[in-house]
Design a protein around this motif. Structure first.
Motif, PDB file in Angstrom:
ATOM      1  N   THR A   1      19.624  36.035 -21.780  1.00 56.55           N
ATOM      2  CA  THR A   1      19.543  34.636 -22.203  1.00 56.55           C
ATOM      3  C   THR A   1      18.766  34.524 -23.510  1.00 56.55           C
ATOM      4  OG1 THR A   1      19.638  33.857 -19.914  1.00 56.55           O
ATOM      5  CG2 THR A   1      18.766  32.319 -21.557  1.00 56.55           C
ATOM      6  N   ARG A   2      17.698  35.296 -23.640  1.00 54.41           N
ATOM      7  CA  ARG A   2      16.925  35.308 -24.891  1.00 54.41           C
ATOM      8  C   ARG A   2      17.803  35.758 -26.058  1.00 54.41           C
ATOM      9  NH1 ARG A   2      14.072  38.794 -28.208  1.00 54.41           N
ATOM     10  NH2 ARG A   2      12.196  37.873 -29.161  1.00 54.41           N
ATOM     11  N   ILE A   3      18.609  36.796 -25.829  1.00 49.55           N
ATOM     12  CA  ILE A   3      19.505  37.285 -26.886  1.00 49.55           C
ATOM     13  C   ILE A   3      20.516  36.207 -27.264  1.00 49.55           C
ATOM     14  CG2 ILE A   3      21.275  38.997 -27.451  1.00 49.55           C
ATOM     15  CD1 ILE A   3      19.794  40.946 -25.617  1.00 49.55           C
ATOM     16  N   LEU A   4      21.027  35.497 -26.271  1.00 48.14           N
ATOM     17  CA  LEU A   4      21.960  34.396 -26.551  1.00 48.14           C
ATOM     18  C   LEU A   4      21.279  33.307 -27.373  1.00 48.14           C
ATOM     19  CD1 LEU A   4      23.813  34.104 -23.115  1.00 48.14           C
ATOM     20  CD2 LEU A   4      24.758  34.975 -25.257  1.00 48.14           C
ATOM     21  N   HIS A   5      20.023  33.029 -27.047  1.00 46.22           N
ATOM     22  CA  HIS A   5      19.261  32.039 -27.821  1.00 46.22           C
ATOM     23  C   HIS A   5      19.133  32.467 -29.278  1.00 46.22           C
ATOM     24  CE1 HIS A   5      17.076  30.251 -24.063  1.00 46.22           C
ATOM     25  NE2 HIS A   5      18.288  29.760 -24.231  1.00 46.22           N
TER      26      HIS A   5
ATOM     27  N   THR B   1      18.844  29.091 -31.285  1.00 51.86           N
ATOM     28  CA  THR B   1      18.147  28.075 -30.497  1.00 51.86           C
ATOM     29  C   THR B   1      16.719  27.918 -31.005  1.00 51.86           C
ATOM     30  OG1 THR B   1      19.468  28.620 -28.533  1.00 51.86           O
ATOM     31  CG2 THR B   1      17.405  27.432 -28.165  1.00 51.86           C
ATOM     32  N   ASP B   2      16.259  26.699 -31.087  1.00 50.33           N
ATOM     33  CA  ASP B   2      14.912  26.409 -31.580  1.00 50.33           C
ATOM     34  C   ASP B   2      13.865  27.095 -30.703  1.00 50.33           C
ATOM     35  OD1 ASP B   2      12.619  25.399 -32.675  1.00 50.33           O
ATOM     36  OD2 ASP B   2      12.922  23.353 -31.921  1.00 50.33           O
ATOM     37  N   HIS B   3      13.015  27.919 -31.310  1.00 54.47           N
ATOM     38  CA  HIS B   3      11.998  28.641 -30.557  1.00 54.47           C
ATOM     39  C   HIS B   3      10.935  27.717 -29.977  1.00 54.47           C
ATOM     40  CE1 HIS B   3      12.810  32.861 -32.436  1.00 54.47           C
ATOM     41  NE2 HIS B   3      13.923  32.218 -32.134  1.00 54.47           N
ATOM     42  N   GLY B   4      10.855  26.516 -30.465  1.00 51.85           N
ATOM     43  CA  GLY B   4       9.873  25.572 -29.939  1.00 51.85           C
ATOM     44  C   GLY B   4      10.420  24.691 -28.837  1.00 51.85           C
ATOM     45  N   SER B   5      11.706  24.855 -28.519  1.00 53.60           N
ATOM     46  CA  SER B   5      12.317  24.032 -27.479  1.00 53.60           C
ATOM     47  C   SER B   5      11.863  24.491 -26.098  1.00 53.60           C
ATOM     48  CB  SER B   5      13.839  24.104 -27.571  1.00 53.60           C
ATOM     49  OG  SER B   5      14.295  25.410 -27.289  1.00 53.60           O
ATOM     50  N   MET B   6      11.870  23.561 -25.144  1.00 51.51           N
ATOM     51  CA  MET B   6      11.473  23.885 -23.781  1.00 51.51           C
ATOM     52  C   MET B   6      12.416  24.924 -23.173  1.00 51.51           C
ATOM     53  SD  MET B   6       8.679  22.671 -22.807  1.00 51.51           S
ATOM     54  CE  MET B   6       8.904  23.168 -21.112  1.00 51.51           C
ATOM     55  N   GLU B   7      13.690  24.854 -23.541  1.00 57.20           N
ATOM     56  CA  GLU B   7      14.671  25.817 -23.036  1.00 57.20           C
ATOM     57  C   GLU B   7      14.279  27.243 -23.418  1.00 57.20           C
ATOM     58  OE1 GLU B   7      19.463  26.868 -23.524  1.00 57.20           O
ATOM     59  OE2 GLU B   7      18.538  25.253 -24.697  1.00 57.20           O
ATOM     60  N   TYR B   8      13.902  27.419 -24.677  1.00 59.37           N
ATOM     61  CA  TYR B   8      13.538  28.758 -25.159  1.00 59.37           C
ATOM     62  C   TYR B   8      12.197  29.203 -24.560  1.00 59.37           C
ATOM     63  CZ  TYR B   8      12.887  32.691 -28.321  1.00 59.37           C
ATOM     64  OH  TYR B   8      12.707  33.959 -28.823  1.00 59.37           O
ATOM     65  N   ILE B   9      11.210  28.312 -24.556  1.00 60.96           N
ATOM     66  CA  ILE B   9       9.864  28.660 -24.062  1.00 60.96           C
ATOM     67  C   ILE B   9       9.899  29.009 -22.573  1.00 60.96           C
ATOM     68  CG2 ILE B   9       7.547  27.772 -23.629  1.00 60.96           C
ATOM     69  CD1 ILE B   9       7.875  26.086 -26.184  1.00 60.96           C
ATOM     70  N   ARG B  10      10.613  28.190 -21.791  1.00 60.22           N
ATOM     71  CA  ARG B  10      10.696  28.444 -20.350  1.00 60.22           C
ATOM     72  C   ARG B  10      11.331  29.815 -20.071  1.00 60.22           C
ATOM     73  NH1 ARG B  10      12.681  23.968 -19.174  1.00 60.22           N
ATOM     74  NH2 ARG B  10      14.891  24.531 -19.370  1.00 60.22           N
ATOM     75  N   ASN B  11      12.423  30.105 -20.763  1.00 58.69           N
ATOM     76  CA  ASN B  11      13.088  31.396 -20.559  1.00 58.69           C
ATOM     77  C   ASN B  11      12.203  32.551 -21.043  1.00 58.69           C
ATOM     78  OD1 ASN B  11      15.775  32.952 -20.030  1.00 58.69           O
ATOM     79  ND2 ASN B  11      15.127  33.609 -22.059  1.00 58.69           N
ATOM     80  N   ALA B  12      11.452  32.314 -22.134  1.00 59.56           N
ATOM     81  CA  ALA B  12      10.594  33.370 -22.680  1.00 59.56           C
ATOM     82  C   ALA B  12       9.533  33.798 -21.665  1.00 59.56           C
ATOM     83  CB  ALA B  12       9.926  32.892 -23.963  1.00 59.56           C
ATOM     84  N   TRP B  13       8.904  32.830 -20.998  1.00 62.36           N
ATOM     85  CA  TRP B  13       7.869  33.161 -20.017  1.00 62.36           C
ATOM     86  C   TRP B  13       8.467  33.840 -18.783  1.00 62.36           C
ATOM     87  CZ3 TRP B  13       2.877  33.623 -20.634  1.00 62.36           C
ATOM     88  CH2 TRP B  13       2.257  32.938 -21.683  1.00 62.36           C
ATOM     89  N   LEU B  14       9.616  33.351 -18.320  1.00 64.16           N
ATOM     90  CA  LEU B  14      10.284  33.993 -17.182  1.00 64.16           C
ATOM     91  C   LEU B  14      10.707  35.415 -17.540  1.00 64.16           C
ATOM     92  CD1 LEU B  14      12.486  31.025 -15.889  1.00 64.16           C
ATOM     93  CD2 LEU B  14      10.571  32.112 -14.681  1.00 64.16           C
ATOM     94  N   ASN B  15      11.134  35.597 -18.767  1.00 62.11           N
ATOM     95  CA  ASN B  15      11.553  36.912 -19.227  1.00 62.11           C
ATOM     96  C   ASN B  15      10.380  37.889 -19.236  1.00 62.11           C
ATOM     97  OD1 ASN B  15      13.258  38.906 -20.284  1.00 62.11           O
ATOM     98  ND2 ASN B  15      12.835  38.312 -22.395  1.00 62.11           N
ATOM     99  N   ILE B  16       9.250  37.447 -19.765  1.00 59.95           N
ATOM    100  CA  ILE B  16       8.073  38.321 -19.830  1.00 59.95           C
ATOM    101  C   ILE B  16       7.546  38.646 -18.434  1.00 59.95           C
ATOM    102  CG2 ILE B  16       5.637  38.357 -20.510  1.00 59.95           C
ATOM    103  CD1 ILE B  16       6.497  36.905 -23.079  1.00 59.95           C
ATOM    104  N   PHE B  17       7.517  37.659 -17.550  1.00 57.61           N
ATOM    105  CA  PHE B  17       7.033  37.881 -16.179  1.00 57.61           C
ATOM    106  C   PHE B  17       7.919  38.881 -15.436  1.00 57.61           C
ATOM    107  CE2 PHE B  17       7.314  36.662 -11.653  1.00 57.61           C
ATOM    108  CZ  PHE B  17       6.022  37.003 -11.266  1.00 57.61           C
TER     109      PHE B  17
END
Length: 274
Positions: free
Chosen positions: A188-192, A197-213
């Motif tokens: 999903t991050r790669i698709l963003h 996709t805007d890195h400051g958007s909630m969609e990107y931030i939410r996926n980023a944290w789930l990805n790291i976890f």
């Protein structure tokens, strides 16, 4: 379907020559038995539908995605292909990861003995994953995109086939597929990134944290499995153990490198810009 622990004789029962365990499994699922009986009557091996399911998903999804391709990638054939392959890989990862978690939850005996315990669902999952990796490897070859990812896929194919043939480490193969849950967020991050996709958007931030976890959990699982390989020297054939050890080692190095990049770009990078 019976997901209780199967004996070590399960694997031959889903081979070309024998279908007895598969037929017994169908007795618990009368709603699906007719189609499988017809397949067996015409001589189709019971494992073949699971093997072909991955390539079928790849082909079917490729056509279904055509009308939904984002306009932001239409101007570049390479970006369009990257978006398509990543989207399909994410779908396959979602199926595989969810299936792997389910198999482990349904089989306490497999969780207790990842080396010698197996089940029909575990074997079907591995066969499905073999089909997915074969389809992705062929796609990379057809598009002249050989890379370390192709080497990884070939090693996975060797390891999974070895698990089925030797009837050992089926549980370890299933555990390794649990990490596909992380692949959903990573893809999903790669698709963003592909679609800007805007890195400051909630969609990107939410996926980023789930990805790291989930990526951190992925590192723990693969690292633990890599260590376990050394405990089975003399137990598993070297022709099976060496590719598995090398493959997990490559994945470990890749995991640490990617995790560092994720922290720098998705966490530290945001703090710097803010």
């Amino acid at each position: 379907m019976d997901y209780e622990t199967a004996s070590s004789r399960l694997l031959p029962n889903i081979s070309l020559a024998n279908n007895y365990s598969f037929l017994a499994d169908m007795m618990d699922n009368p709603t699906n038995s007719l189609a499988w009986v017809l397949l067996i009557k015409i001589g189709v091996p019971s494992f073949l539908p699971y093997l072909l399911l991955g390539p079928a998903i790849q082909l079917l999804t490729s056509f279904l995605l055509l009308p939904y391709t984002p306009s932001s990638v239409l101007g570049s054939s390479s970006r369009r292909m990257k978006w398509r392959t990543t989207f399909i890989a994410r779908l396959s990862a979602a199926i595989t990861g969810s299936w792997a978690v389910w198999v482990l939850c349904e089989s306490p005996s497999m969780r207790a003995d990842l080396m010698l315990t197996s089940s029909l669902s575990a074997q079907h999952l591995i066969i499905f994953s073999l089909g997915v990796h074969l389809a992705e490897a062929v796609d990379m070859l057809l598009h002249a995109k050989p890379s370390m990812l192709l080497v990884h896929h070939l090693l996975v194919i060797i390891c999974f086939a070895g698990a089925l043939i030797t009837e050992k480490a089926v549980g370890f193969a299933v555990l390794s597929l649990v990490t596909e849950v992380n692949a959903v967020f990573n893809k999903t991050r790669i698709l963003h990134l592909i679609t800007a996709t805007d890195h400051g958007s909630m969609e990107y931030i939410r996926n980023a944290w789930l990805n790291i976890f989930t990526f951190f959990i992925r590192i723990l699982i693969i690292g633990w499995m890599n260590n376990q390989c050394f405990l089975y020297i003399g137990v598993l054939p070297l022709s099976f153990l060496i590719p598995c050890t090398v493959g997990l080692g490559i994945v470990n190095i890749w995991n640490l490198s990617v995790f560092k990049t994720l922290i720098q770009k998705d966490i530290l990078g945001k703090h710097k810009t803010s």
